[in-house]
Design a protein around this motif. Structure first.
Motif, PDB file in Angstrom:
ATOM      1  N   ALA A 218       4.592   7.037   4.069  1.00  0.00           N
ATOM      2  CA  ALA A 218       3.912   6.084   3.193  1.00  0.00           C
ATOM      3  C   ALA A 218       4.041   4.736   3.875  1.00  0.00           C
ATOM      4  O   ALA A 218       5.136   4.343   4.276  1.00  0.00           O
ATOM      5  CB  ALA A 218       4.573   6.056   1.819  1.00  0.00           C
ATOM      6  N   ILE A 219       2.938   4.016   4.018  1.00  0.00           N
ATOM      7  CA  ILE A 219       2.949   2.768   4.777  1.00  0.00           C
ATOM      8  C   ILE A 219       2.279   1.674   3.959  1.00  0.00           C
ATOM      9  O   ILE A 219       1.171   1.852   3.450  1.00  0.00           O
ATOM     10  CB  ILE A 219       2.226   2.931   6.128  1.00  0.00           C
ATOM     11  N   GLY A 220       2.967   0.545   3.834  1.00  0.00           N
ATOM     12  CA  GLY A 220       2.413  -0.604   3.126  1.00  0.00           C
ATOM     13  C   GLY A 220       2.435  -1.842   3.986  1.00  0.00           C
ATOM     14  O   GLY A 220       3.246  -1.970   4.913  1.00  0.00           O
ATOM     15  N   ASP A 221       1.563  -2.777   3.665  1.00  0.00           N
ATOM     16  CA  ASP A 221       1.511  -4.051   4.378  1.00  0.00           C
ATOM     17  C   ASP A 221       2.890  -4.710   4.373  1.00  0.00           C
ATOM     18  O   ASP A 221       3.734  -4.432   3.525  1.00  0.00           O
ATOM     19  CB  ASP A 221       0.489  -4.962   3.700  1.00  0.00           C
TER      20      ASP A 221
ATOM     21  N   GLY B  59       0.972  -3.105  -5.658  1.00  0.00           N
ATOM     22  CA  GLY B  59       1.504  -3.674  -6.892  1.00  0.00           C
ATOM     23  C   GLY B  59       2.780  -3.063  -7.423  1.00  0.00           C
ATOM     24  O   GLY B  59       3.371  -3.585  -8.363  1.00  0.00           O
ATOM     25  N   LEU B  60       3.249  -1.950  -6.853  1.00  0.00           N
ATOM     26  CA  LEU B  60       4.480  -1.315  -7.314  1.00  0.00           C
ATOM     27  C   LEU B  60       5.680  -1.938  -6.602  1.00  0.00           C
ATOM     28  O   LEU B  60       5.632  -2.199  -5.396  1.00  0.00           O
ATOM     29  CB  LEU B  60       4.425   0.190  -7.028  1.00  0.00           C
ATOM     30  N   CYS B  61       6.742  -2.188  -7.365  1.00  0.00           N
ATOM     31  CA  CYS B  61       7.960  -2.773  -6.804  1.00  0.00           C
ATOM     32  C   CYS B  61       9.098  -1.761  -6.876  1.00  0.00           C
ATOM     33  O   CYS B  61       9.444  -1.285  -7.967  1.00  0.00           O
ATOM     34  CB  CYS B  61       8.340  -4.039  -7.569  1.00  0.00           C
TER      35      CYS B  61
ATOM     36  N   SER C 198       0.792  -1.237   0.000  1.00  0.00           N
ATOM     37  CA  SER C 198       0.000   0.000   0.000  1.00  0.00           C
ATOM     38  C   SER C 198       0.820   1.282   0.000  1.00  0.00           C
ATOM     39  O   SER C 198       0.248   2.368  -0.160  1.00  0.00           O
ATOM     40  CB  SER C 198      -0.958   0.014   1.195  1.00  0.00           C
ATOM     41  N   ALA C 199       2.123   1.188   0.161  1.00  0.00           N
ATOM     42  CA  ALA C 199       2.952   2.387  -0.019  1.00  0.00           C
ATOM     43  C   ALA C 199       2.854   2.872  -1.468  1.00  0.00           C
ATOM     44  O   ALA C 199       3.160   4.033  -1.761  1.00  0.00           O
ATOM     45  CB  ALA C 199       4.403   2.107   0.360  1.00  0.00           C
TER      46      ALA C 199
END
Length: 340
Positions: free
Chosen positions: A281-284, A214-216, A46-47
């Motif tokens: 920015a925070i992602g799982d 989905g972004l790497c 999710s970032a």
């Protein structure tokens, strides 16, 4: 000290792949674990949303998108509104960016959106509903695909192409390609795979990248994005995104009630300390870009898939940043490399 950071990662944060810490744009320390190299990419989950907020801002700066007050459906005149559905007509881009858009049902309709050919239309089918626009915070991921649809309609460019041209290349981030997961199993594998990734962005069959995940990217890439924000949108003397957009994007709005009650959110960025303008920015799985303008610090962490990692910001503040002075006192390059 350095050993405490290593022990903390090995014991409590074993899915961390890379870290990168900058002060005033200079790298204080970087490290890699789990077989990752510095330039390898990780699915940042999710970032991704925060990167999409920058892209929307760039499109607004260049007057490709009118403003955040534009009605969503003004970009989709071909979309057939269902009989009796009025709420969708009043939904704006701002509602999507602030996670205050109204949706039918509860939770993310992953299967119904991601199994079709046109994720934008499938997401629009869930927008609106009988509850009306309540302005309540409703954190969604998959239906944010509408933002990729808007960006394409406004710019004529697929998400990844617009990102490469307007954001990634100017910052020295490797050009990305869209990738498609054609089955539910492939989709799940993309999210859960712990191996190093190529520079790709998960997209639908139209080639429109998912704005919510989905972004790497590598931790070094994430740090550059944080540094861009810290520098009021300038990079090597070039204005990439306007200070006006960054101020608006990072303006905190408190969340009332629900699982995120008491926290503050901007435009797809978390404002972790509104009183000090610290944002993230925070992602799982614990992917994060942490920016403290007061200390002129950016800390980025990339992490491979691990469910329910919720404490990465606390770890950055409580363990990583206090240890930075010790970490940079390394001989020669000043770069630390963690155990493989």
């Amino acid at each position: 000290n350095q050993q405490e950071v290593y022990q903390s990662i090995q014991k409590y944060q074993p899915n961390i792949c890379q870290i990168s810490v900058l002060r005033d744009g200079n790298e204080l320390c970087s490290a890699e674990w789990n077989g990752y190299q510095k330039t390898d990419c990780v699915h940042i989950a999710s970032a991704t949303k925060s990167v999409m907020a920058l892209l929307i801002g760039i499109a607004i700066d260049h007057k490709m998108i009118g403003s955040v007050n534009d009605k969503v459906l003004s970009y989709f005149p071909e979309y057939a509104v269902k009989r009796g559905e009025g709420t969708i007509l009043d939904v704006t881009i701002r509602h999507l960016l602030t996670m205050r858009a109204p949706y039918k049902g509860f939770g993310d309709p992953w299967t119904k959106v991601c199994s079709g050919e046109d994720w934008t239309k499938a997401s629009l089918d869930f927008l609106g509903g009988k509850r009306g626009i309540t302005d309540a915070f409703d954190y969604r991921t998959v239906c944010l695909h509408i933002l990729s649809g808007i960006l394409f309609k406004a710019t004529g460019m697929k998400t990844v192409d617009f990102a490469n041209e307007s954001l990634f290349r100017p910052l020295g981030i490797a050009a990305h390609e869209s990738c498609y997961a054609g089955t539910a199993q492939a989709h799940k594998q993309f999210i859960m795979d712990k191996a190093p990734r190529a520079p790709v962005w998960l997209a639908d069959l139209q080639g429109l990248a998912a704005p919510g995940y989905g972004l790497c990217l590598s931790a070094a890439d994430l740090a550059r994005l944080g540094q861009l924000c810290l520098q009021n949108g300038t990079w090597n003397g070039r204005q990439i995104v306007s200070p006006d957009w960054l101020r608006e994007m990072l303006s905190p709005r408190r969340i009332e009630g629900g699982p995120f009650g008491g926290k503050s959110y901007g435009y797809l960025w978390w404002i972790v300390h509104p009183e000090r303008n610290v944002y993230a920015a925070i992602g799982d799985s614990g992917n994060a870009i942490y920016v403290d303008p007061n200390e002129r610090i950016v800390a980025a962490v990339s992490s491979c898939f691990r469910p329910a990692v919720r404490d990465r910001i606390a770890w950055i503040e409580g363990t990583l940043l206090p240890a930075v002075p010790a970490l940079i006192l390394q001989p020669e390059s000043g770069v630390i490399v963690g155990p493989a």
